[in-house]
Design a protein around this motif. Structure first.
Motif, PDB file in Angstrom:
ATOM      1  N   MET A 260       0.849  -1.192   0.000  1.00 26.74           N
ATOM      2  CA  MET A 260       0.000   0.000   0.000  1.00 26.74           C
ATOM      3  C   MET A 260       0.882   1.239   0.000  1.00 26.74           C
ATOM      4  O   MET A 260       1.787   1.387   0.821  1.00 26.74           O
ATOM      5  N   ALA A 261       0.635   2.126  -0.945  1.00 29.99           N
ATOM      6  CA  ALA A 261       1.472   3.312  -1.098  1.00 29.99           C
ATOM      7  C   ALA A 261       1.141   4.338  -0.023  1.00 29.99           C
ATOM      8  O   ALA A 261      -0.008   4.508   0.373  1.00 29.99           O
ATOM      9  N   SER A 262       2.200   4.977   0.441  1.00 29.83           N
ATOM     10  CA  SER A 262       2.006   6.000   1.475  1.00 29.83           C
ATOM     11  C   SER A 262       1.510   7.283   0.832  1.00 29.83           C
ATOM     12  O   SER A 262       1.935   7.663  -0.267  1.00 29.83           O
ATOM     13  N   SER A 263       0.610   7.989   1.569  1.00 26.51           N
ATOM     14  CA  SER A 263       0.066   9.241   1.060  1.00 26.51           C
ATOM     15  C   SER A 263       0.955  10.425   1.397  1.00 26.51           C
ATOM     16  O   SER A 263       0.691  11.544   0.974  1.00 26.51           O
ATOM     17  N   THR A 264       2.001  10.182   2.196  1.00 28.80           N
ATOM     18  CA  THR A 264       2.893  11.278   2.575  1.00 28.80           C
ATOM     19  C   THR A 264       3.800  11.621   1.413  1.00 28.80           C
ATOM     20  O   THR A 264       4.459  10.745   0.857  1.00 28.80           O
ATOM     21  N   PRO A 265       3.854  12.889   0.972  1.00 32.63           N
ATOM     22  CA  PRO A 265       4.704  13.243  -0.155  1.00 32.63           C
ATOM     23  C   PRO A 265       6.174  13.097   0.214  1.00 32.63           C
ATOM     24  O   PRO A 265       6.576  13.300   1.368  1.00 32.63           O
ATOM     25  N   SER A 266       6.950  12.734  -0.747  1.00 33.15           N
ATOM     26  CA  SER A 266       8.384  12.560  -0.516  1.00 33.15           C
ATOM     27  C   SER A 266       9.090  13.888  -0.320  1.00 33.15           C
ATOM     28  O   SER A 266      10.112  13.953   0.356  1.00 33.15           O
ATOM     29  N   HIS A 267       8.581  14.946  -0.905  1.00 32.14           N
ATOM     30  CA  HIS A 267       9.177  16.269  -0.760  1.00 32.14           C
ATOM     31  C   HIS A 267       8.134  17.195  -0.108  1.00 32.14           C
ATOM     32  O   HIS A 267       7.271  17.738  -0.803  1.00 32.14           O
ATOM     33  N   PRO A 268       8.151  17.350   1.201  1.00 33.96           N
ATOM     34  CA  PRO A 268       7.140  18.201   1.863  1.00 33.96           C
ATOM     35  C   PRO A 268       7.294  19.659   1.450  1.00 33.96           C
ATOM     36  O   PRO A 268       8.397  20.149   1.206  1.00 33.96           O
ATOM     37  N   VAL A 269       6.136  20.347   1.367  1.00 29.36           N
ATOM     38  CA  VAL A 269       6.115  21.756   0.979  1.00 29.36           C
ATOM     39  C   VAL A 269       6.583  22.598   2.159  1.00 29.36           C
ATOM     40  O   VAL A 269       6.067  22.463   3.271  1.00 29.36           O
ATOM     41  N   PRO A 270       7.565  23.471   1.956  1.00 29.02           N
ATOM     42  CA  PRO A 270       8.037  24.300   3.080  1.00 29.02           C
ATOM     43  C   PRO A 270       6.954  25.292   3.510  1.00 29.02           C
ATOM     44  O   PRO A 270       6.132  25.725   2.695  1.00 29.02           O
ATOM     45  N   PRO A 271       6.925  25.629   4.758  1.00 31.08           N
ATOM     46  CA  PRO A 271       5.898  26.576   5.225  1.00 31.08           C
ATOM     47  C   PRO A 271       6.108  27.961   4.614  1.00 31.08           C
ATOM     48  O   PRO A 271       7.239  28.365   4.323  1.00 31.08           O
ATOM     49  N   SER A 272       5.003  28.658   4.437  1.00 33.24           N
ATOM     50  CA  SER A 272       5.066  29.991   3.849  1.00 33.24           C
ATOM     51  C   SER A 272       5.669  30.974   4.851  1.00 33.24           C
ATOM     52  O   SER A 272       5.372  30.932   6.046  1.00 33.24           O
ATOM     53  N   LEU A 273       6.527  31.856   4.337  1.00 36.13           N
ATOM     54  CA  LEU A 273       7.182  32.849   5.182  1.00 36.13           C
ATOM     55  C   LEU A 273       6.420  34.184   5.212  1.00 36.13           C
ATOM     56  O   LEU A 273       6.843  35.111   5.879  1.00 36.13           O
ATOM     57  N   SER A 274       5.337  34.270   4.471  1.00 34.35           N
ATOM     58  CA  SER A 274       4.574  35.516   4.447  1.00 34.35           C
ATOM     59  C   SER A 274       3.601  35.558   5.626  1.00 34.35           C
ATOM     60  O   SER A 274       3.196  34.526   6.160  1.00 34.35           O
ATOM     61  N   LEU A 275       3.255  36.784   6.014  1.00 32.29           N
ATOM     62  CA  LEU A 275       2.337  37.009   7.123  1.00 32.29           C
ATOM     63  C   LEU A 275       1.007  37.533   6.595  1.00 32.29           C
ATOM     64  O   LEU A 275       0.983  38.276   5.609  1.00 32.29           O
ATOM     65  N   PRO A 276      -0.079  37.166   7.227  1.00 28.96           N
ATOM     66  CA  PRO A 276      -1.371  37.748   6.822  1.00 28.96           C
ATOM     67  C   PRO A 276      -1.382  39.240   7.123  1.00 28.96           C
ATOM     68  O   PRO A 276      -0.646  39.731   7.985  1.00 28.96           O
ATOM     69  N   PRO A 277      -2.208  39.986   6.423  1.00 25.95           N
ATOM     70  CA  PRO A 277      -2.211  41.451   6.619  1.00 25.95           C
ATOM     71  C   PRO A 277      -2.500  41.866   8.053  1.00 25.95           C
ATOM     72  O   PRO A 277      -1.940  42.860   8.538  1.00 25.95           O
ATOM     73  N   SER A 278      -3.370  41.136   8.758  1.00 28.88           N
ATOM     74  CA  SER A 278      -3.708  41.535  10.122  1.00 28.88           C
ATOM     75  C   SER A 278      -2.498  41.455  11.049  1.00 28.88           C
ATOM     76  O   SER A 278      -2.268  42.361  11.867  1.00 28.88           O
ATOM     77  N   GLN A 279      -1.680  40.401  10.905  1.00 29.15           N
ATOM     78  CA  GLN A 279      -0.493  40.280  11.734  1.00 29.15           C
ATOM     79  C   GLN A 279       0.580  41.284  11.319  1.00 29.15           C
ATOM     80  O   GLN A 279       1.294  41.848  12.151  1.00 29.15           O
ATOM     81  N   PHE A 280       0.707  41.505  10.026  1.00 31.92           N
ATOM     82  CA  PHE A 280       1.680  42.483   9.535  1.00 31.92           C
ATOM     83  C   PHE A 280       1.333  43.885  10.043  1.00 31.92           C
ATOM     84  O   PHE A 280       2.220  44.671  10.372  1.00 31.92           O
ATOM     85  N   ALA A 281       0.047  44.183  10.113  1.00 25.20           N
ATOM     86  CA  ALA A 281      -0.380  45.500  10.604  1.00 25.20           C
ATOM     87  C   ALA A 281      -0.047  45.679  12.079  1.00 25.20           C
ATOM     88  O   ALA A 281       0.244  46.798  12.520  1.00 25.20           O
ATOM     89  N   ARG A 282      -0.082  44.582  12.860  1.00 26.84           N
ATOM     90  CA  ARG A 282       0.249  44.696  14.279  1.00 26.84           C
ATOM     91  C   ARG A 282       1.758  44.726  14.513  1.00 26.84           C
ATOM     92  O   ARG A 282       2.236  45.428  15.396  1.00 26.84           O
ATOM     93  N   LEU A 283       2.505  43.952  13.725  1.00 26.20           N
ATOM     94  CA  LEU A 283       3.944  43.883  13.939  1.00 26.20           C
ATOM     95  C   LEU A 283       4.669  45.093  13.374  1.00 26.20           C
ATOM     96  O   LEU A 283       5.591  45.623  14.001  1.00 26.20           O
ATOM     97  N   GLN A 284       4.271  45.544  12.205  1.00 26.24           N
ATOM     98  CA  GLN A 284       4.907  46.683  11.546  1.00 26.24           C
ATOM     99  C   GLN A 284       3.835  47.675  11.107  1.00 26.24           C
ATOM    100  O   GLN A 284       3.507  47.776   9.927  1.00 26.24           O
ATOM    101  N   PRO A 285       3.247  48.391  12.041  1.00 31.46           N
ATOM    102  CA  PRO A 285       2.132  49.287  11.673  1.00 31.46           C
ATOM    103  C   PRO A 285       2.564  50.408  10.738  1.00 31.46           C
ATOM    104  O   PRO A 285       1.831  50.756   9.813  1.00 31.46           O
ATOM    105  N   HIS A 286       3.744  50.994  10.975  1.00 31.07           N
ATOM    106  CA  HIS A 286       4.189  52.097  10.119  1.00 31.07           C
ATOM    107  C   HIS A 286       4.444  51.616   8.698  1.00 31.07           C
ATOM    108  O   HIS A 286       4.012  52.246   7.722  1.00 31.07           O
ATOM    109  N   ALA A 287       5.134  50.502   8.569  1.00 30.56           N
ATOM    110  CA  ALA A 287       5.416  49.974   7.230  1.00 30.56           C
ATOM    111  C   ALA A 287       4.141  49.522   6.532  1.00 30.56           C
ATOM    112  O   ALA A 287       4.030  49.620   5.297  1.00 30.56           O
TER     113      ALA A 287
END
Length: 392
Positions: free
Chosen positions: A1-28
């Motif tokens: 039975m073949a495994s459903s886990t991909p051999s090359h996992p997708v790296p997590p995204s380094l971008s932030l949602p706008p709401s978090q970006f607004a709190r962390l860097q409000p001026h920018a």
């Protein structure tokens, strides 16, 4: 039975949602909206989607409160203010300095003012309203209107400052006329009644005694900010305007037999206040692209260096400062210099624009040209607010 886990996992995204970006860097975050890349072809808009000179959606509703002589609710965006006007009677017998002021005014009755000269009347009106405290505004911030206002806390400095601003603007604009707050008494002509003569009240030398002021109406103007999301002064002042336009004072007279003031219970006898004009307040803030703009108070470049920097910025097509109308709470926290312009228009909006009050604080970036532009924006805001207040 073949495994459903991909051999090359997708790296997590380094971008932030706008709401978090607004709190962390409000001026920018705000700067990215106001100064988008040229290749994106996006317009320069604020984080809330408004243009720099655009005000938030405004609504007003008058007569919302019971047990008041006048009331109004004004909402500017997510900032809401409720105003109620209560009228109480102040007898002249309860005024300690009333006999002294009347004696001094009677000494000046021999001086007849020139025709068309209203300075003496204006001084008397100003003295009655200001010295006797006939207008008593009080602003409070309700619990829960913003995260920082907890139950049981003492009145904040913001509430006290706004109350003082409302009182100062009521006095400087002379919005309420003193004659609307006076309760007169016409003493009878006892000599004429004894002789049985028919006296003409309007004729000269009729011998009728002069009218007397027996009491004043004191207007307690209570404003409560029930939702605070930036720019509370414009909402509070608009609610005061709408409530005073809705205020009706009962018909009152002096009863000589009982030596007291009586009021009519008939609503049809009540009269509205005859206000002077319609002064509208418009607030602005200055947002600078330099995140370290607050340090300019310590390190100030000389005139030649500052001029060279401005010319360099113009050549590069870079905008370093934006003037934002009706700032919300997010924008107020990112700006240091603020301005407020109060304007009115003559002949019910058909005449010229009159600058009632103009002030700015927190910096020196706004020059004379900027203030002229703010007057034009405030004049357009006056037309909008007049239409809203006339419909409420």
């Amino acid at each position: 039975m073949a495994s459903s886990t991909p051999s090359h996992p997708v790296p997590p995204s380094l971008s932030l949602p706008p709401s978090q970006f607004a709190r962390l860097q409000p001026h920018a975050y705000l700067l990215a909206h106001l100064s988008p890349p040229a290749a994106s072809n996006q317009p320069s808009l604020r984080a809330n989607g408004r243009a720099a000179s655009q005000f938030r959606v405004t609504s007003a509703n008058a007569g919302s409160l019971t047990h008041t002589n006048g009331s109004a609710v004004v909402r500017i965006g997510d900032t809401a203010a409720v105003c109620g006007v209560r009228a109480e009677i102040l007898h002249t017998d309860d005024i300690a300095s009333w006999s002294v002021s009347q004696a001094s005014s009677e000494q000046n009755t021999d001086k007849k003012p020139e025709e068309g000269d209203t300075d003496s009347q204006d001084k008397e009106d100003r003295a009655h309203i200001q010295d006797l405290n006939l207008l008593v505004p009080n602003l409070s911030l309700s619990t829960g209107c913003a995260p920082g206002f907890t139950p049981g806390a003492a009145p904040s400095a913001l509430a006290q400052s706004l109350s003082h601003q409302l009182l100062s603007l009521l006095h400087s604009t002379r919005l309420v006329q003193a004659d609307d707050l006076r309760i007169w008494y016409q003493p009878p002509n006892l000599e004429a009644e004894a002789l049985g003569e028919q006296m003409d009240v309007d004729s000269e030398g009729s011998g009728n005694p002069a009218r007397e002021i027996k009491a004043f109406w004191v207007l307690y103007i209570d404003v409560m900010i029930i939702s605070l999301a930036g720019n509370p002064f414009d909402a509070a002042w608009a609610s005061v305007l709408a409530a005073l336009r809705d205020t009706k004072l009962p018909k009152a007279w002096w009863d000589a037999d009982n030596e007291t003031i009586l009021c009519s219970d008939d609503i049809a006898d009540a009269q509205k206040l005859s206000l002077r004009g319609l002064p509208i307040a418009s607030s602005f803030c200055s947002f600078e692209a330099d995140a370290a703009a607050g340090w300019r108070a310590v390190v100030i470049p000389d005139a030649e260096e500052q001029k060279a920097q401005e010319q360099k910025q113009k050549k590069q097509g870079m905008q370093q400062r934006w003037i934002l109308a009706d700032p919300d709470g997010y924008e107020e926290g990112l700006s240091q210099e603020r301005a407020c312009v109060v304007v009115d228009k003559e002949n019910d909006g058909k005449g010229n624009t009159v600058i009632v009050k103009m002030e700015k604080h927190g910096g020196w970036g706004l020059d004379a040209d900027d203030m002229r532009q703010l007057v034009d924006v405030s004049a357009r805001r006056w037309d909008e607010m007049k239409r809203i207040l006339d419909q409420c």
